[in-house]
Motif scaffolding. Sequence first.
Motif, PDB file in Angstrom:
ATOM      1  N   MET A   1       0.854  -1.202   0.000  1.00 30.36           N
ATOM      2  CA  MET A   1       0.000   0.000   0.000  1.00 30.36           C
ATOM      3  C   MET A   1       0.882   1.242   0.000  1.00 30.36           C
ATOM      4  N   SER A   2       0.677   2.133  -0.937  1.00 32.16           N
ATOM      5  CA  SER A   2       1.467   3.355  -0.987  1.00 32.16           C
ATOM      6  C   SER A   2       0.886   4.393  -0.046  1.00 32.16           C
ATOM      7  N   GLU A   3       1.702   5.368   0.301  1.00 31.57           N
ATOM      8  CA  GLU A   3       1.301   6.390   1.266  1.00 31.57           C
ATOM      9  C   GLU A   3       0.125   7.212   0.765  1.00 31.57           C
ATOM     10  N   SER A   4      -0.051   7.302  -0.551  1.00 33.04           N
ATOM     11  CA  SER A   4      -1.103   8.158  -1.099  1.00 33.04           C
ATOM     12  C   SER A   4      -2.461   7.472  -1.155  1.00 33.04           C
ATOM     13  N   GLN A   5      -2.523   6.185  -0.806  1.00 31.02           N
ATOM     14  CA  GLN A   5      -3.749   5.434  -1.039  1.00 31.02           C
ATOM     15  C   GLN A   5      -4.773   5.529   0.077  1.00 31.02           C
ATOM     16  N   LEU A   6      -4.358   5.660   1.332  1.00 29.78           N
ATOM     17  CA  LEU A   6      -5.273   5.436   2.436  1.00 29.78           C
ATOM     18  C   LEU A   6      -5.136   6.466   3.549  1.00 29.78           C
ATOM     19  N   GLU A   7      -6.296   7.004   3.980  1.00 31.20           N
ATOM     20  CA  GLU A   7      -6.369   7.822   5.186  1.00 31.20           C
ATOM     21  C   GLU A   7      -7.396   7.197   6.132  1.00 31.20           C
ATOM     22  N   ILE A   8      -7.192   7.402   7.420  1.00 30.21           N
ATOM     23  CA  ILE A   8      -8.151   6.960   8.427  1.00 30.21           C
ATOM     24  C   ILE A   8      -8.619   8.186   9.189  1.00 30.21           C
ATOM     25  N   LEU A  78     -13.074  14.641   4.731  1.00 29.59           N
ATOM     26  CA  LEU A  78     -13.230  14.082   3.387  1.00 29.59           C
ATOM     27  C   LEU A  78     -12.889  15.109   2.311  1.00 29.59           C
ATOM     28  N   ASN A  79     -13.300  16.343   2.506  1.00 31.38           N
ATOM     29  CA  ASN A  79     -13.027  17.380   1.510  1.00 31.38           C
ATOM     30  C   ASN A  79     -11.560  17.754   1.433  1.00 31.38           C
ATOM     31  N   ASN A  80     -10.814  17.439   2.476  1.00 34.11           N
ATOM     32  CA  ASN A  80      -9.378  17.749   2.495  1.00 34.11           C
ATOM     33  C   ASN A  80      -8.507  16.496   2.440  1.00 34.11           C
ATOM     34  N   CYS A  81      -9.129  15.382   2.114  1.00 32.49           N
ATOM     35  CA  CYS A  81      -8.394  14.122   2.041  1.00 32.49           C
ATOM     36  C   CYS A  81      -7.430  14.136   0.856  1.00 32.49           C
ATOM     37  N   ARG A  82      -6.221  13.611   1.074  1.00 37.63           N
ATOM     38  CA  ARG A  82      -5.215  13.578   0.020  1.00 37.63           C
ATOM     39  C   ARG A  82      -4.995  12.170  -0.527  1.00 37.63           C
ATOM     40  N   ALA A  83      -5.765  11.207  -0.029  1.00 36.78           N
ATOM     41  CA  ALA A  83      -5.591   9.814  -0.433  1.00 36.78           C
ATOM     42  C   ALA A  83      -6.672   9.386  -1.418  1.00 36.78           C
ATOM     43  N   GLU A  84      -6.518   8.187  -1.951  1.00 39.40           N
ATOM     44  CA  GLU A  84      -7.534   7.630  -2.852  1.00 39.40           C
ATOM     45  C   GLU A  84      -8.744   7.124  -2.086  1.00 39.40           C
ATOM     46  N   PHE A  85      -8.495   6.603  -0.877  1.00 41.14           N
ATOM     47  CA  PHE A  85      -9.553   5.994  -0.072  1.00 41.14           C
ATOM     48  C   PHE A  85      -9.473   6.527   1.352  1.00 41.14           C
ATOM     49  N   ALA A  86     -10.640   6.711   1.977  1.00 38.85           N
ATOM     50  CA  ALA A  86     -10.693   7.208   3.351  1.00 38.85           C
ATOM     51  C   ALA A  86     -11.549   6.282   4.195  1.00 38.85           C
ATOM     52  N   ILE A  87     -10.971   5.774   5.270  1.00 40.88           N
ATOM     53  CA  ILE A  87     -11.688   4.946   6.237  1.00 40.88           C
ATOM     54  C   ILE A  87     -12.227   5.847   7.330  1.00 40.88           C
ATOM     55  N   SER A  88     -13.484   5.660   7.686  1.00 39.87           N
ATOM     56  CA  SER A  88     -14.086   6.407   8.795  1.00 39.87           C
ATOM     57  C   SER A  88     -14.356   5.451   9.947  1.00 39.87           C
ATOM     58  N   LEU A  89     -13.820   5.793  11.121  1.00 37.86           N
ATOM     59  CA  LEU A  89     -14.067   5.032  12.341  1.00 37.86           C
ATOM     60  C   LEU A  89     -14.553   5.972  13.429  1.00 37.86           C
ATOM     61  N   LEU A 151     -12.521   8.415  -2.773  1.00 41.32           N
ATOM     62  CA  LEU A 151     -12.607   9.882  -2.747  1.00 41.32           C
ATOM     63  C   LEU A 151     -13.089  10.476  -4.059  1.00 41.32           C
ATOM     64  N   SER A 152     -12.793   9.831  -5.177  1.00 44.27           N
ATOM     65  CA  SER A 152     -13.274  10.358  -6.456  1.00 44.27           C
ATOM     66  C   SER A 152     -14.796  10.317  -6.515  1.00 44.27           C
ATOM     67  N   VAL A 153     -15.408   9.369  -5.816  1.00 45.64           N
ATOM     68  CA  VAL A 153     -16.863   9.275  -5.758  1.00 45.64           C
ATOM     69  C   VAL A 153     -17.433  10.305  -4.787  1.00 45.64           C
ATOM     70  N   TRP A 154     -16.803  10.452  -3.624  1.00 45.59           N
ATOM     71  CA  TRP A 154     -17.261  11.463  -2.662  1.00 45.59           C
ATOM     72  C   TRP A 154     -17.369  12.833  -3.318  1.00 45.59           C
ATOM     73  N   ARG A 155     -16.452  13.154  -4.192  1.00 48.35           N
ATOM     74  CA  ARG A 155     -16.426  14.474  -4.820  1.00 48.35           C
ATOM     75  C   ARG A 155     -17.548  14.657  -5.854  1.00 48.35           C
ATOM     76  N   GLN A 156     -18.257  13.590  -6.174  1.00 52.20           N
ATOM     77  CA  GLN A 156     -19.352  13.686  -7.147  1.00 52.20           C
ATOM     78  C   GLN A 156     -20.691  14.020  -6.499  1.00 52.20           C
ATOM     79  N   ILE A 157     -20.783  13.926  -5.182  1.00 55.41           N
ATOM     80  CA  ILE A 157     -22.071  14.102  -4.515  1.00 55.41           C
ATOM     81  C   ILE A 157     -22.022  15.281  -3.550  1.00 55.41           C
ATOM     82  N   GLU A 158     -23.187  15.650  -3.030  1.00 60.21           N
ATOM     83  CA  GLU A 158     -23.254  16.713  -2.037  1.00 60.21           C
ATOM     84  C   GLU A 158     -22.693  16.235  -0.705  1.00 60.21           C
TER      85      GLU A 158
END
Length: 301
Positions: A1-8, A78-89, A151-158
Amino acid sequence: MSESQLEIHITTKNRWQELQFTLTQLRLQEGYEHARIVVFDDGSTDNTSNLLAVHFPEVERLRNEKSRGLIHCRNYMLNNCRAEFAISLDDDAHFVDKSVFKYIQKSFENEQVGVLAFRIFWGKQLPENTAHAQSSERVQSFVGCGHAWRLSVWRQIENYPAWWKFYGEEDFAAYQLYKRNIYILYQPNVFVQHRVEVKSRKNDSDYQQRLRRAWRAGWFLMLLFYPLNVFFRSFAYSVFTQFKNRIFKSEPQAIKPMLLAIIDFLLAIPRLLKNRKSLTKKEFYEFQRLPSAKIYWTPNS
């Protein structure tokens, strides 16, 4: 997993002990060193941010000096996420297994998947047997305490509607995803323990506020997304059954949050109508045929 792929992403307020346990468990994950961990302290007064800096220096800290609410914090991260995927816990939820990142990445290889919904156990004591025979499947919605976004999907919705305060935001996103034919995929191999006893919440000081917000959020969603004829039937049935089965029988004290929720809903009608994004009848009934969100998981379910 690269550093750019995942945020928690974790939002917290005055729950340092719970947060500390969650982050300690996160450190055990394979690939933890490559993930970006973001904790949003929403106005804590228990020294959470300073304790984070001392005990978890690798964690990126955000802070509101005055609380602005869970939904605001999730939108911001989410709006400031720099990764491809974001996990929410949630701050009181953690992964039981130590190699979940690989399942998350593998699931997102399906380009139709916008959100992953995790398998969640709701309780403070794990059962002895946590094995499962479930399969991944498309579902209606997901749970806030354990999911992941592309994240590319999150940016498509409100954004989540922050003015709702709490409850309903995941379903608000789910309807938008459905209209775009983007999948919410239930992934049972990602197992989360949400360290909460749901039944005991009736004794909490904020229980009536939770009821009020849950009811009104449900009605907000109906008016925003249901075909009008379905909305009128569903709203009337919802109010009738709550009075009949809860207020007149087991929980008469719920009358106050019910009436306040109705007032909240009536006052919000102009705003809801202005932003209405109704499903067609065909879309609505097809959506209803999808399996519901896997909100509670128990060994015998």
